[in-house]
Design an enzyme around this catalytic site. Structure first.
Site, mmCIF file in Angstrom:
data_model
loop_
_atom_site.group_PDB
_atom_site.id
_atom_site.type_symbol
_atom_site.label_atom_id
_atom_site.label_comp_id
_atom_site.label_asym_id
_atom_site.label_seq_id
_atom_site.Cartn_x
_atom_site.Cartn_y
_atom_site.Cartn_z
ATOM 1 N N HIS A 144 -10.879 -14.294 2.971
ATOM 2 C CA HIS A 144 -11.868 -13.370 2.648
ATOM 3 C C HIS A 144 -12.900 -14.352 2.073
ATOM 4 O O HIS A 144 -14.422 -14.213 2.394
ATOM 5 C CB HIS A 144 -11.493 -12.421 1.572
ATOM 6 C CG HIS A 144 -10.742 -11.591 2.012
ATOM 7 N ND1 HIS A 144 -10.582 -10.393 1.191
ATOM 8 C CD2 HIS A 144 -9.835 -11.346 3.077
ATOM 9 C CE1 HIS A 144 -9.563 -9.512 1.986
ATOM 10 N NE2 HIS A 144 -9.209 -10.194 3.121
ATOM 11 N N ASP A 164 -0.655 -12.648 2.104
ATOM 12 C CA ASP A 164 -1.525 -11.737 2.711
ATOM 13 C C ASP A 164 -1.749 -12.361 4.262
ATOM 14 O O ASP A 164 -2.788 -12.480 4.323
ATOM 15 C CB ASP A 164 -2.860 -11.007 1.889
ATOM 16 C CG ASP A 164 -3.202 -9.851 2.692
ATOM 17 O OD1 ASP A 164 -2.555 -9.454 3.812
ATOM 18 O OD2 ASP A 164 -4.106 -9.309 1.987
ATOM 19 N N GLU A 219 -10.685 -7.014 -4.991
ATOM 20 C CA GLU A 219 -10.270 -8.148 -3.989
ATOM 21 C C GLU A 219 -11.589 -8.161 -3.102
ATOM 22 O O GLU A 219 -12.010 -7.223 -2.439
ATOM 23 C CB GLU A 219 -9.143 -7.795 -3.334
ATOM 24 C CG GLU A 219 -8.804 -8.752 -2.123
ATOM 25 C CD GLU A 219 -7.596 -8.508 -1.272
ATOM 26 O OE1 GLU A 219 -6.704 -7.817 -1.907
ATOM 27 O OE2 GLU A 219 -7.472 -8.789 -0.087
ATOM 28 N N ASP A 224 -10.799 -12.029 10.290
ATOM 29 C CA ASP A 224 -9.664 -12.420 9.209
ATOM 30 C C ASP A 224 -8.542 -12.512 10.048
ATOM 31 O O ASP A 224 -7.739 -11.570 10.265
ATOM 32 C CB ASP A 224 -9.725 -10.896 8.587
ATOM 33 C CG ASP A 224 -9.030 -11.099 7.063
ATOM 34 O OD1 ASP A 224 -8.661 -12.112 6.675
ATOM 35 O OD2 ASP A 224 -8.973 -10.010 6.537
ATOM 36 N N GLU A 282 -8.791 -13.803 -2.185
ATOM 37 C CA GLU A 282 -7.955 -14.060 -0.890
ATOM 38 C C GLU A 282 -8.715 -15.340 -0.088
ATOM 39 O O GLU A 282 -9.977 -14.950 0.035
ATOM 40 C CB GLU A 282 -8.192 -12.624 -0.204
ATOM 41 C CG GLU A 282 -7.154 -13.058 1.338
ATOM 42 C CD GLU A 282 -6.891 -11.782 2.012
ATOM 43 O OE1 GLU A 282 -6.586 -10.622 1.312
ATOM 44 O OE2 GLU A 282 -6.905 -11.913 3.178
ATOM 45 N N ASP A 291 2.391 1.917 3.381
ATOM 46 C CA ASP A 291 3.178 1.086 3.915
ATOM 47 C C ASP A 291 4.788 1.622 3.406
ATOM 48 O O ASP A 291 5.540 1.507 4.164
ATOM 49 C CB ASP A 291 3.421 -0.291 3.414
ATOM 50 C CG ASP A 291 1.877 -0.885 3.599
ATOM 51 O OD1 ASP A 291 1.030 -0.655 4.437
ATOM 52 O OD2 ASP A 291 1.530 -1.801 2.576
ATOM 53 N N HIS A 347 0.932 -1.200 0.142
ATOM 54 C CA HIS A 347 0.034 -0.118 -0.155
ATOM 55 C C HIS A 347 1.016 1.291 -0.082
ATOM 56 O O HIS A 347 1.989 1.077 0.562
ATOM 57 C CB HIS A 347 -0.988 0.087 1.281
ATOM 58 C CG HIS A 347 -1.781 -0.883 1.553
ATOM 59 N ND1 HIS A 347 -1.333 -2.099 2.205
ATOM 60 C CD2 HIS A 347 -3.199 -1.171 1.307
ATOM 61 C CE1 HIS A 347 -2.451 -2.920 2.294
ATOM 62 N NE2 HIS A 347 -3.473 -2.461 1.719
ATOM 63 N N ASP A 398 -4.362 -13.713 -3.247
ATOM 64 C CA ASP A 398 -4.085 -13.382 -1.680
ATOM 65 C C ASP A 398 -4.054 -14.631 -0.907
ATOM 66 O O ASP A 398 -5.274 -15.089 -0.458
ATOM 67 C CB ASP A 398 -4.509 -12.273 -1.081
ATOM 68 C CG ASP A 398 -3.942 -10.826 -1.264
ATOM 69 O OD1 ASP A 398 -3.207 -10.774 -2.408
ATOM 70 O OD2 ASP A 398 -4.373 -9.781 -0.599
ATOM 71 N N ASP A 453 -5.917 -13.960 8.876
ATOM 72 C CA ASP A 453 -4.509 -13.663 8.058
ATOM 73 C C ASP A 453 -3.383 -14.893 8.584
ATOM 74 O O ASP A 453 -2.251 -14.192 8.577
ATOM 75 C CB ASP A 453 -4.100 -12.404 8.170
ATOM 76 C CG ASP A 453 -4.951 -11.534 7.084
ATOM 77 O OD1 ASP A 453 -5.786 -12.025 6.247
ATOM 78 O OD2 ASP A 453 -4.799 -10.126 7.356
HETATM 79 C C1 XUL Z 1 -7.383 -6.674 3.965
HETATM 80 C C2 XUL Z 1 -6.842 -7.102 2.810
HETATM 81 C C3 XUL Z 1 -5.889 -6.028 2.165
HETATM 82 C C4 XUL Z 1 -5.779 -6.028 0.701
HETATM 83 C C5 XUL Z 1 -5.174 -4.941 0.365
HETATM 84 O O1 XUL Z 1 -8.130 -7.629 4.501
HETATM 85 O O2 XUL Z 1 -6.906 -8.187 2.293
HETATM 86 O O3 XUL Z 1 -4.485 -6.160 2.736
HETATM 87 O O4 XUL Z 1 -5.147 -7.138 0.417
HETATM 88 O O5 XUL Z 1 -5.448 -3.535 0.490
HETATM 89 CO CO CO Z 2 -5.696 -9.156 0.991
#
Ligand code: XUL
Ligand code: CO
Length: 435
Positions: free
Chosen positions: A271, A339, A232, A307, A268, A104, A101, A296, A309
């Protein structure tokens, strides 16, 4: 480049009998799988935000991860050191891509102009690091959700002023992505959603988002950005109702607003599960529409509803995802971006290596198993048989050349169908025999 991870050497492939935890057991970048190298199939990317920026804070406690690249007082010095650490990490891991991003890479300034200047300075720094290491940018994106101005959304904000701010920020992020040779540009609808209909005009917010995307498409054309635009999906978190709920919802949105030609999807795993789907379901929906752009990769926790992750180490999920990937013929300019973040308790820098090695090995192994399944042909044979009645009148029906009357005559002639078993357990047992 041996400053931030001096205890780790370049990670090498040592094969499945190796007991070295800092080596790949399955990921052998140059190994050919169905005529293509593993590296080219998988196109792994490191997520700058989780791997470099996450310090382990959660709602109940502060940071647990003391990173040496954060030991600088000036934000831009810290950003440069973070960049150096990122490229040292990615080089040692042997991954070709990274994703970021804008915020970041470079810190938000005290004004829009200062934020732009910070980003430009860091693009110069990152470009040099890319040149010396050969690491490339898989995708860039704009963080349109962390700053308090975006509390009610960005493109879907009820205030035009915030909408315009977000658009101006994307303009800069797109230019930065182009300058760094980014192969894609991602839109994740951070706070594009709503909490209550009592204060929300849903239809207008969707129209705003379409207008926002149209301006992005137009600007990309103007500056000659040739990367792929990706959206996404995510169903919830941070807002209760995220507009980009899942692949099907986004495809419908893109069709409705005549934007379908300009976007693909970045799927993702966590998600997908938040939306009540499997990862492979979302991959299949995107692929069926010819819109599978990138992934992702991570995983959630079935016992937690958010989430999380986590790093993807679930072999079944990897196999099913790789079956979809091989079925579509590859990701094109997309890749597999981790991710994913290490757990708060895994606070040593070396844990970042363990996490990525595990994820890369899981997908490499998934790829090898999926390719063996495909080469064996039993799944395809089974499906071929299962759909074999679609000939003659079936072909005509599929092509839109039949009618209810035709179907009625067919039934009057042929009577009750003989319904075969779906054989799910038999097929699952066969998948297990490949592991
Ligand atoms: C948030 C997510 C983000 C996107 C990029 O859940 O997945 O990090 O991948 O903005
Ligand atoms: Co993501």
């Amino acid at each position: 480049m041996n400053t931030y991870f001096p205890e780790v050497k370049k990670i090498e492939y040592e094969g499945r009998d190796s007991s070295n935890p800092l080596a790949f057991k399955w990921y052998d970048k140059d190994q050919l799988v169905l005529g293509k190298s593993m590296g080219d199939h998988l196109r792994f990317g490191v997520a700058y935000w989780h791997t470099l920026k996450n310090q382990g804070a959660d709602p109940f406690g502060e940071s647990t991860m003391a990173r040496r690249w954060n030991e600088y007082d000036e934000p831009l010095d810290r950003a440069r050191a973070t960049g150096d650490a990122a490229f040292e990490f990615i080089s040692k891991l042997g991954v070709d891509y990274y994703c970021f991003h804008d915020r970041d890479l470079a810190p938000e300034g005290s004004s829009f102009a200062e934020s732009c200047a910070n980003l430009e300075a860091m693009v110069t720094h990152a470009k040099q690091l890319q040149q010396t290491t050969g690491i490339k940018l898989l995708w860039g994106t704009a963080n349109l959700f962390s700053h308090p101005r975006y509390v009610h959304g960005a493109g879907t904000n009820p205030d035009y002023h915030v909408f315009a701010y977000a658009a101006a920020q994307v303009k800069q992020a797109l230019a930065a992505t182009q300058e760094l040779g980014g192969e894609n540009y991602v839109f994740w609808g951070g706070r594009e959603g709503y909490e209550t209909l009592l204060n929300t005009r849903m239809k207008q917010e969707q129209e705003q988002m379409a207008a926002f995307f149209r301006m992005c498409v137009e600007y990309a054309r103007k500056i000659g950005f040739s990367g792929q635009f990706l959206i996404e999906p995510k169903p919830k978190e941070p807002t209760k109702h995220q507009y980009d709920f899942d692949s099907a919802t986004i495809l419908n949105f893109l069709q409705t607003y005549e934007l379908i030609d300009y976007f693909k999807l970045n799927i993702e795993a966590n998600h997908a599960t938040l939306a009540g789907h499997t990862f492979e379901h979302e991959l299949a929906v995107a692929a069926a529409a010819g819109k599978l752009g990138s992934m992702d990769v991570n995983r959630g926790d079935p016992l937690l509803g958010w989430d999380t992750d986590q790093f993807p180490t679930d072999l079944y999920s990897a196999i099913y995802a790789m079956l979809e990937l091989l079925g579509t013929g590859g990701l094109g300019s997309g890749g597999m971006n981790f991710d994913a973040k290490v757990r708060r308790g895994s606070f040593e820098p070396v844990d970042l290596f363990h996490a990525h090695i595990g994820g890369m090995d899981a997908f490499a192994r998934g790829l090898v198993i999926a390719s063996a399944i495909i080469e064996d042909g039993f799944l395809e044979d089974f499906k071929k048989q299962r759909y074999s009645s679609w000939k003659g009148p079936g072909t005509a029906a599929l092509a839109g050349r039949s009618s209810l009357e035709n179907c009625e005559s067919f039934i009057r002639e042929h009577g009750e169908p003989q319904v075969p078993s779906g054989r799910q357990e038999y097929l699952e047992n066969l998948i297990n025999s490949f592991i």
